[in-house]
Design a protein around this motif. Structure first.
Motif, PDB file in Angstrom:
ATOM      1  N   ASP A  68       0.818  -1.217   0.000  1.00  0.00           N
ATOM      2  CA  ASP A  68       0.000   0.000   0.000  1.00  0.00           C
ATOM      3  C   ASP A  68       0.848   1.263   0.000  1.00  0.00           C
ATOM      4  OD1 ASP A  68      -2.433  -1.207  -0.202  1.00  0.00           O
ATOM      5  OD2 ASP A  68      -2.924  -1.098   1.923  1.00  0.00           O
ATOM      6  N   ASP A  69       2.119   1.171   0.407  1.00  0.00           N
ATOM      7  CA  ASP A  69       2.974   2.350   0.387  1.00  0.00           C
ATOM      8  C   ASP A  69       3.292   2.785  -1.046  1.00  0.00           C
ATOM      9  OD1 ASP A  69       4.499   0.013   0.082  1.00  0.00           O
ATOM     10  OD2 ASP A  69       6.315   0.968   0.852  1.00  0.00           O
ATOM     11  N   LYS A  70       3.133   1.876  -1.987  1.00  0.00           N
ATOM     12  CA  LYS A  70       3.345   2.201  -3.396  1.00  0.00           C
ATOM     13  C   LYS A  70       2.067   2.709  -4.065  1.00  0.00           C
ATOM     14  CE  LYS A  70       6.902  -1.302  -3.739  1.00  0.00           C
ATOM     15  NZ  LYS A  70       7.243  -2.619  -4.236  1.00  0.00           N
ATOM     16  N   LEU A  71       0.962   2.602  -3.348  1.00  0.00           N
ATOM     17  CA  LEU A  71      -0.337   2.970  -3.915  1.00  0.00           C
ATOM     18  C   LEU A  71      -0.485   4.476  -4.132  1.00  0.00           C
ATOM     19  CD1 LEU A  71      -3.062   1.801  -4.792  1.00  0.00           C
ATOM     20  CD2 LEU A  71      -3.841   2.053  -2.437  1.00  0.00           C
ATOM     21  N   LEU A  82      -1.714   6.387  -7.516  1.00  0.00           N
ATOM     22  CA  LEU A  82      -3.021   7.047  -7.551  1.00  0.00           C
ATOM     23  C   LEU A  82      -2.896   8.527  -7.894  1.00  0.00           C
ATOM     24  CD1 LEU A  82      -4.892   5.423  -4.537  1.00  0.00           C
ATOM     25  CD2 LEU A  82      -5.076   4.886  -6.977  1.00  0.00           C
ATOM     26  N   THR A  83      -1.812   9.145  -7.477  1.00  0.00           N
ATOM     27  CA  THR A  83      -1.594  10.556  -7.792  1.00  0.00           C
ATOM     28  C   THR A  83      -1.544  10.769  -9.304  1.00  0.00           C
ATOM     29  OG1 THR A  83      -0.442  10.910  -5.711  1.00  0.00           O
ATOM     30  CG2 THR A  83      -0.015  12.498  -7.470  1.00  0.00           C
ATOM     31  N   LYS A  84      -0.972   9.819 -10.011  1.00  0.00           N
ATOM     32  CA  LYS A  84      -0.898   9.913 -11.471  1.00  0.00           C
ATOM     33  C   LYS A  84      -2.126   9.327 -12.153  1.00  0.00           C
ATOM     34  CE  LYS A  84       4.119   9.750 -11.557  1.00  0.00           C
ATOM     35  NZ  LYS A  84       5.299   9.002 -11.949  1.00  0.00           N
ATOM     36  N   ALA A 101      -6.183  17.682  -8.031  1.00  0.00           N
ATOM     37  CA  ALA A 101      -6.396  17.262  -9.420  1.00  0.00           C
ATOM     38  C   ALA A 101      -7.871  16.931  -9.676  1.00  0.00           C
ATOM     39  CB  ALA A 101      -5.517  16.063  -9.749  1.00  0.00           C
ATOM     40  N   ILE A 102      -8.533  16.359  -8.684  1.00  0.00           N
ATOM     41  CA  ILE A 102      -9.958  16.039  -8.839  1.00  0.00           C
ATOM     42  C   ILE A 102     -10.771  17.339  -8.901  1.00  0.00           C
ATOM     43  CG2 ILE A 102     -11.956  14.934  -7.765  1.00  0.00           C
ATOM     44  CD1 ILE A 102      -9.936  12.857  -6.581  1.00  0.00           C
ATOM     45  N   ILE A 103     -10.456  18.262  -8.000  1.00  0.00           N
ATOM     46  CA  ILE A 103     -11.160  19.556  -7.974  1.00  0.00           C
ATOM     47  C   ILE A 103     -10.984  20.290  -9.300  1.00  0.00           C
ATOM     48  CG2 ILE A 103     -11.001  21.889  -6.995  1.00  0.00           C
ATOM     49  CD1 ILE A 103     -12.633  20.172  -5.209  1.00  0.00           C
ATOM     50  N   GLU A 104      -9.788  20.244  -9.861  1.00  0.00           N
ATOM     51  CA  GLU A 104      -9.525  20.962 -11.111  1.00  0.00           C
ATOM     52  C   GLU A 104     -10.456  20.497 -12.226  1.00  0.00           C
ATOM     53  OE1 GLU A 104      -5.358  20.318 -11.741  1.00  0.00           O
ATOM     54  OE2 GLU A 104      -4.799  21.777 -10.203  1.00  0.00           O
ATOM     55  N   LEU A 143     -13.598  11.534   0.921  1.00  0.00           N
ATOM     56  CA  LEU A 143     -12.603  10.655   1.521  1.00  0.00           C
ATOM     57  C   LEU A 143     -11.232  11.339   1.631  1.00  0.00           C
ATOM     58  CD1 LEU A 143     -12.052   7.713   2.479  1.00  0.00           C
ATOM     59  CD2 LEU A 143     -11.459   7.191   0.114  1.00  0.00           C
ATOM     60  N   SER A 144     -10.886  12.133   0.639  1.00  0.00           N
ATOM     61  CA  SER A 144      -9.514  12.646   0.565  1.00  0.00           C
ATOM     62  C   SER A 144      -9.273  13.950   1.327  1.00  0.00           C
ATOM     63  CB  SER A 144      -9.102  12.829  -0.895  1.00  0.00           C
ATOM     64  OG  SER A 144      -9.854  13.848  -1.508  1.00  0.00           O
ATOM     65  N   VAL A 145     -10.221  14.846   1.341  1.00  0.00           N
ATOM     66  CA  VAL A 145      -9.979  16.162   1.954  1.00  0.00           C
ATOM     67  C   VAL A 145      -9.651  16.052   3.449  1.00  0.00           C
ATOM     68  CG1 VAL A 145     -11.022  18.409   2.487  1.00  0.00           C
ATOM     69  CG2 VAL A 145     -11.226  17.432   0.185  1.00  0.00           C
TER      70      VAL A 145
END
Length: 112
Positions: free
Chosen positions: A2-5, A9-11, A55-58, A84-86
């Motif tokens: 999961d540390d590689k996740l 996910l960012t990309k 990136a999602i907001i954009e 979930l992310s904020v």
């Protein structure tokens, strides 16, 4: 594992959300939604994973959103991901995200 996740996910997530907005074929949209659901399940299970909120907001300010057949899917799924992310962002990152939204509020597309 999961540390590689997080770097993946960012990309990946911005590209998947872009594809959701541009994909006209219903069968492919369903596959994209399935990918997002799988990512959501993995992300919910690991609170240490930060998701690309900015990136999602954009994508909310993209002209594609107004004309996309996938816009309803995008809106619903992006809100779930943002919900979930904020909270996982630092207070400074939350403020920066809020300021970005306020600065670009006038660019929201009709129907968004």
């Amino acid at each position: 594992e999961d540390d590689k996740l997080e770097p993946i996910l960012t990309k990946l997530l911005p590209l998947v959300f872009d594809e959701l907005l541009t994909q006209a074929e219903a069968a492919l949209r369903l596959k994209i939604v399935n990918v997002l659901n799988h990512v959501l399940t993995r992300a919910k299970g690991n609170v240490a994973v930060k998701l690309p909120s900015q990136a999602i907001i954009e994508r909310w300010f993209s002209p594609k959103l107004a004309t996309s057949a996938g816009a309803p899917f995008f809106r619903n799924l992006s809100i779930i991901f943002l919900d979930l992310s904020v909270p996982r962002l630092s207070p400074e990152e939350q403020i920066a995200l809020t300021l970005y939204c306020l600065e670009h509020f006038g660019e929201l597309q009709p129907g968004a």
